[in-house]
Write a protein that holds these residues in place. Sequence first.
Motif, short mmCIF file in Angstrom:
data_model
loop_
_atom_site.label_atom_id
_atom_site.label_comp_id
_atom_site.label_asym_id
_atom_site.label_seq_id
_atom_site.Cartn_x
_atom_site.Cartn_y
_atom_site.Cartn_z
N ASN A 118 0.78 -1.23 0.00
CA ASN A 118 0.00 0.00 0.00
C ASN A 118 0.82 1.28 0.00
N ASP A 119 2.10 1.20 0.35
CA ASP A 119 2.93 2.39 0.46
C ASP A 119 2.31 3.41 1.41
N ASN A 120 1.71 2.89 2.50
CA ASN A 120 1.03 3.71 3.49
C ASN A 120 1.87 3.78 4.76
N ILE A 121 2.17 4.97 5.19
CA ILE A 121 3.02 5.17 6.36
C ILE A 121 2.42 4.55 7.62
N GLU A 122 1.11 4.47 7.69
CA GLU A 122 0.44 3.89 8.86
C GLU A 122 0.71 2.39 9.00
N ASP A 123 1.14 1.76 7.92
CA ASP A 123 1.41 0.32 7.92
C ASP A 123 2.89 0.01 8.14
N ALA A 124 3.69 1.04 8.39
CA ALA A 124 5.13 0.85 8.54
C ALA A 124 5.57 1.20 9.96
#
Length: 112
Positions: free
Chosen positions: A40-46
């Motif tokens: 997803n390239d989503n910061i919330e998932d990193a």
Amino acid sequence: MITNLRLRTYIGLNLEEKNKKQDIVLNIEVHYPVEEACLNDNIEDALNYKVITKAIINHVENGRFLLLERLVSSVLRITVDHRWVTYAKVTIDKPHALRFADSVSLSLSWQK
């Protein structure tokens, strides 16, 4: 992985070590489920390495440690504090601690 984080702290048993900060070098390996962040390239998932690093810097630079073992175990506890972490390994080098050696180092790891 956080590689070659160079910090200064009070570490050691003799009087000079207790009164003068010394250089240490930290290498920290962290595993967590990265699938969502990769897709997803989503910061919330990193995992936020900056938050972890800031906590470690504060702890190390404001602390006093007699033993390398205590320092490494306390940094490992900070590293695994996030619920996503499934594995972590912390290695800390104390350069020039022994004559004729580049450094003395200790590694500790943790797995969920």
